[in-house]
Design an enzyme around this catalytic site. Structure first.
Site, PDB file in Angstrom:
ATOM      1  N   LYS A 107       0.869  -1.177   0.000  1.00 14.59           N
ATOM      2  CA  LYS A 107       0.000   0.000   0.000  1.00 14.59           C
ATOM      3  C   LYS A 107       0.895   1.212   0.000  1.00 14.59           C
ATOM      4  O   LYS A 107       2.040   1.161   0.473  1.00 14.59           O
ATOM      5  CB  LYS A 107      -0.890   0.023   1.238  1.00 14.59           C
ATOM      6  CG  LYS A 107      -2.181   0.742   1.036  1.00 14.59           C
ATOM      7  CD  LYS A 107      -3.164  -0.113   0.237  1.00 14.59           C
ATOM      8  CE  LYS A 107      -4.503   0.530   0.061  1.00 14.59           C
ATOM      9  NZ  LYS A 107      -5.481  -0.415  -0.491  1.00 14.59           N
TER      10      LYS A 107
HETATM   11  P1  NAD Z   1     -12.882   7.153  -3.292  1.00 16.45           P
HETATM   12  O1  NAD Z   1     -11.930   8.222  -2.938  1.00 16.45           O
HETATM   13  O2  NAD Z   1     -13.256   6.935  -4.722  1.00 16.45           O
HETATM   14  O3  NAD Z   1     -14.249   7.346  -2.475  1.00 16.45           O
HETATM   15  C1  NAD Z   1     -14.288   7.512  -1.090  1.00 16.45           C
HETATM   16  C2  NAD Z   1     -15.694   7.961  -0.735  1.00 16.45           C
HETATM   17  O4  NAD Z   1     -15.821   8.034   0.690  1.00 16.45           O
HETATM   18  C3  NAD Z   1     -16.026   9.360  -1.272  1.00 16.45           C
HETATM   19  O5  NAD Z   1     -17.375   9.369  -1.730  1.00 16.45           O
HETATM   20  C4  NAD Z   1     -15.879  10.242  -0.028  1.00 16.45           C
HETATM   21  O6  NAD Z   1     -16.679  11.409  -0.108  1.00 16.45           O
HETATM   22  C5  NAD Z   1     -16.412   9.281   1.013  1.00 16.45           C
HETATM   23  N1  NAD Z   1     -16.079   9.685   2.371  1.00 16.45           N
HETATM   24  C6  NAD Z   1     -14.917  10.182   2.850  1.00 16.45           C
HETATM   25  N2  NAD Z   1     -15.038  10.472   4.152  1.00 16.45           N
HETATM   26  C7  NAD Z   1     -16.310  10.115   4.489  1.00 16.45           C
HETATM   27  C8  NAD Z   1     -17.049  10.178   5.690  1.00 16.45           C
HETATM   28  N3  NAD Z   1     -16.517  10.638   6.810  1.00 16.45           N
HETATM   29  N4  NAD Z   1     -18.330   9.728   5.681  1.00 16.45           N
HETATM   30  C9  NAD Z   1     -18.900   9.262   4.555  1.00 16.45           C
HETATM   31  N5  NAD Z   1     -18.242   9.185   3.390  1.00 16.45           N
HETATM   32  C10 NAD Z   1     -16.973   9.611   3.364  1.00 16.45           C
HETATM   33  O7  NAD Z   1     -12.288   5.805  -2.657  1.00 16.45           O
HETATM   34  P2  NAD Z   1     -12.604   4.302  -3.054  1.00 16.45           P
HETATM   35  O8  NAD Z   1     -11.589   3.857  -4.027  1.00 16.45           O
HETATM   36  O9  NAD Z   1     -14.055   4.161  -3.355  1.00 16.45           O
HETATM   37  O10 NAD Z   1     -12.248   3.561  -1.674  1.00 16.45           O
HETATM   38  C11 NAD Z   1     -13.166   3.505  -0.602  1.00 16.45           C
HETATM   39  C12 NAD Z   1     -12.742   2.391   0.341  1.00 16.45           C
HETATM   40  O11 NAD Z   1     -12.703   1.156  -0.367  1.00 16.45           O
HETATM   41  C13 NAD Z   1     -11.368   2.548   0.982  1.00 16.45           C
HETATM   42  O12 NAD Z   1     -11.405   1.957   2.267  1.00 16.45           O
HETATM   43  C14 NAD Z   1     -10.492   1.712   0.069  1.00 16.45           C
HETATM   44  O13 NAD Z   1      -9.313   1.277   0.732  1.00 16.45           O
HETATM   45  C15 NAD Z   1     -11.421   0.568  -0.234  1.00 16.45           C
HETATM   46  N6  NAD Z   1     -11.105  -0.195  -1.443  1.00 16.45           N
HETATM   47  C16 NAD Z   1     -11.031   0.412  -2.660  1.00 16.45           C
HETATM   48  C17 NAD Z   1     -10.782  -0.353  -3.791  1.00 16.45           C
HETATM   49  C18 NAD Z   1     -10.781   0.224  -5.183  1.00 16.45           C
HETATM   50  O14 NAD Z   1     -10.708  -0.547  -6.133  1.00 16.45           O
HETATM   51  N7  NAD Z   1     -10.904   1.525  -5.335  1.00 16.45           N
HETATM   52  C19 NAD Z   1     -10.565  -1.736  -3.676  1.00 16.45           C
HETATM   53  C20 NAD Z   1     -10.648  -2.326  -2.419  1.00 16.45           C
HETATM   54  C21 NAD Z   1     -10.930  -1.539  -1.316  1.00 16.45           C
END
Ligand code: NAD
Length: 419
Positions: A107
């Site tokens: 990461k």
């Molecule tokens: P992203 O940046 O695209 O989206 C994050 C979302 O969370 C946004 O809508 C943001 O506004 C929201 N957010 C932030 N703070 C918040 C709060 N306090 N309350 C409510 N919403 C809030 O990120 P992502 O890629 O969608 O990742 C989200 C999660 O999924 C993370 O934990 C990441 O590690 C995990 N993840 C992502 C992927 C991927 O392929 N992108 C894969 C596995 C896991």
């Protein structure tokens, strides 16, 4: 105490302790499995638009190199520190092993508020971060992907920067790129689709009707929005969503395609509707069939876990549930069906793996092929987790992590200790 110590790393250590006890792993073997192989910290200076120079701290943690290159996302967020990055790298290891990918976990990230910098500054920072990482990454060493605060565009800048230094195009250095520059069809949707697919599978096993079923999604970024869209397409009513700007609630089901169009244009759910605005603090405890936390870690603590009213908890985010909350959920196993993060959101890394394979071979698949293979892997891992949980009478999280840890441990045992 290590350089990684902090709330998120402590959570990964705590979870590993539960698994290691369950598997009776001898004490002298535990650090070798848990502690990251490498951690890199870099300072990334850029010119701000106002002519000043700003320096941002960047990190990359590579957990283990036993099964192949390391693989993992890059997070741009103010909270990023070496401990958070290390914990996320460790979870990636168990995840990749659980679903059978030839990777260790990694990461990375930069401590930055992306909302506070311009697009030009973001490009400069992304390129400088990759440039600083060049000695430590490579298609057979460590392959980056998007995470919170980064996206396809950032991956394209990473790939371009790496390629410029190599003197040739090296698409396989990152995954989650735009399809136009070597990405795969189905990667953008993969994580959210996987979350929804597994939630659907559990609903069917629990004999809950999909049509008219209810879902709540916290976070409306890459994972949350596609999870919501897919659940909506299965016939569920997505009654509430939230992001960092607020929350929306509609008992009749939100218009998810329209909300996605809105966020694509405005960057958040803000301004979609004032009538539907709702208190974000209440979102996790709404009554629903599927609750999908898809934003950030440690949002479900013991108090929230006591008050959950969902039938299926589909963890789209990494580490949304604290170890204290896990103890509560363990006592509520018959009420709340947990799909743990390392399984639930693994569709993202599974399709990242497909992207890497396609880039290495320069042979590209149809989207149907990507989805078929993704779901097949998720089904296999789900069945392994369920069987293990039943056989050992343990929680789904313990079962999923035990399978992952066992695979890494077996590889280390057979390879031996060098020299
Ligand atoms: P992203 O940046 O695209 O989206 C994050 C979302 O969370 C946004 O809508 C943001 O506004 C929201 N957010 C932030 N703070 C918040 C709060 N306090 N309350 C409510 N919403 C809030 O990120 P992502 O890629 O969608 O990742 C989200 C999660 O999924 C993370 O934990 C990441 O590690 C995990 N993840 C992502 C992927 C991927 O392929 N992108 C894969 C596995 C896991």
């Amino acid at each position: 105490m290590t350089v990684y110590s902090g709330p998120v790393f402590d959570m990964a250590v705590n979870q590993f302790g539960v698994i290691a006890n369950h598997l009776s792993i001898p004490m002298d073997e535990r650090d070798r499995l848990l502690l990251p192989k490498r951690a890199i910290t870099v300072s990334c200076p850029i010119h701000r638009d106002d002519g000043t120079i700003a320096v941002y701290q960047g990190y990359r943690v590579q957990h283990h190199l036993t099964l192949g290159p390391t693989k993992g996302g890059t997070r741009f967020a103010p909270s990023v520190d070496i401990g958070e990055v290390a914990a996320l790298a460790i979870w990636m290891s168990w995840k990749c092993a659980l679903v059978g990918l030839p990777y260790g976990g990694a990461k990375g990230g930069i401590s930055v508020d992306v909302a506070a910098i311009s697009k030009r500054e973001l490009e400069a920072l992304s390129r400088r971060y990759m440039q600083e990482m060049i000695p430590f990454v490579g298609p057979h060493t460590d392959v980056m992907a998007p995470d919170m605060g980064t996206n396809e565009q950032v991956m394209a800048w990473f790939m371009d920067t790496y390629s410029m230094y190599q003197g040739r195009t090296v698409t396989e250095i990152v995954t989650g790129k735009p399809v136009a520059s070597g990405g795969t069809l189905g990667r953008r949707e993969a994580t959210g689709r996987g979350v929804a697919y597994l939630a659907k599978r559990v609903m069917l096993e629990l004999a809950l009707p999909l049509s008219g079923g209810t879902a709540v999604v916290q976070g409306f970024g890459n994972v949350g929005s596609y999870a919501a869209l897919e659940l909506h397409s299965y016939g569920l009513k997505v009654i509430a969503v939230s992001d960092h700007t607020g929350a929306l609630f509609d008992a009749n089901g939100l218009d998810i395609p329209a909300l996605m169009k809105h966020t694509a244009k405005h960057g958040s759910i803000k301004g979609f509707s004032t009538q539907l605005a709702f208190d974000p603090a209440e979102i996790l405890t709404l009554r629903c069939d599927v609750l999908a936390p898809c934003a950030m870690e440690r949002v479900i603590d013991a108090a929230v876990a006591e008050r959950l009213q969902c039938r299926v908890l589909a963890e789209g985010a990494n580490g949304p549930t604290t170890p204290d909350a896990d103890l509560v959920l363990d006592n509520r196993r018959d009420e709340v069906f947990l799909i743990p993060d390392i399984l639930c959101n693994s569709g993202g890394v599974v399709v990242s793996y497909f992207e890497w394979v396609q880039d290495l071979q320069q042979l590209f698949w149809e989207e149907e092929e990507v989805m078929r293979r993704e779901y097949k892997i998720l089904d296999r891992a789900f069945e392994a987790m369920s069987a293990r949980a039943k056989a050992d009478n343990i929680s789904h999280r313990t079962a999923a992590m035990a399978i992952g840890v066992e695979k890494v441990r077996a590889a280390k045992a057979t390879r031996g200790l060098f020299p």
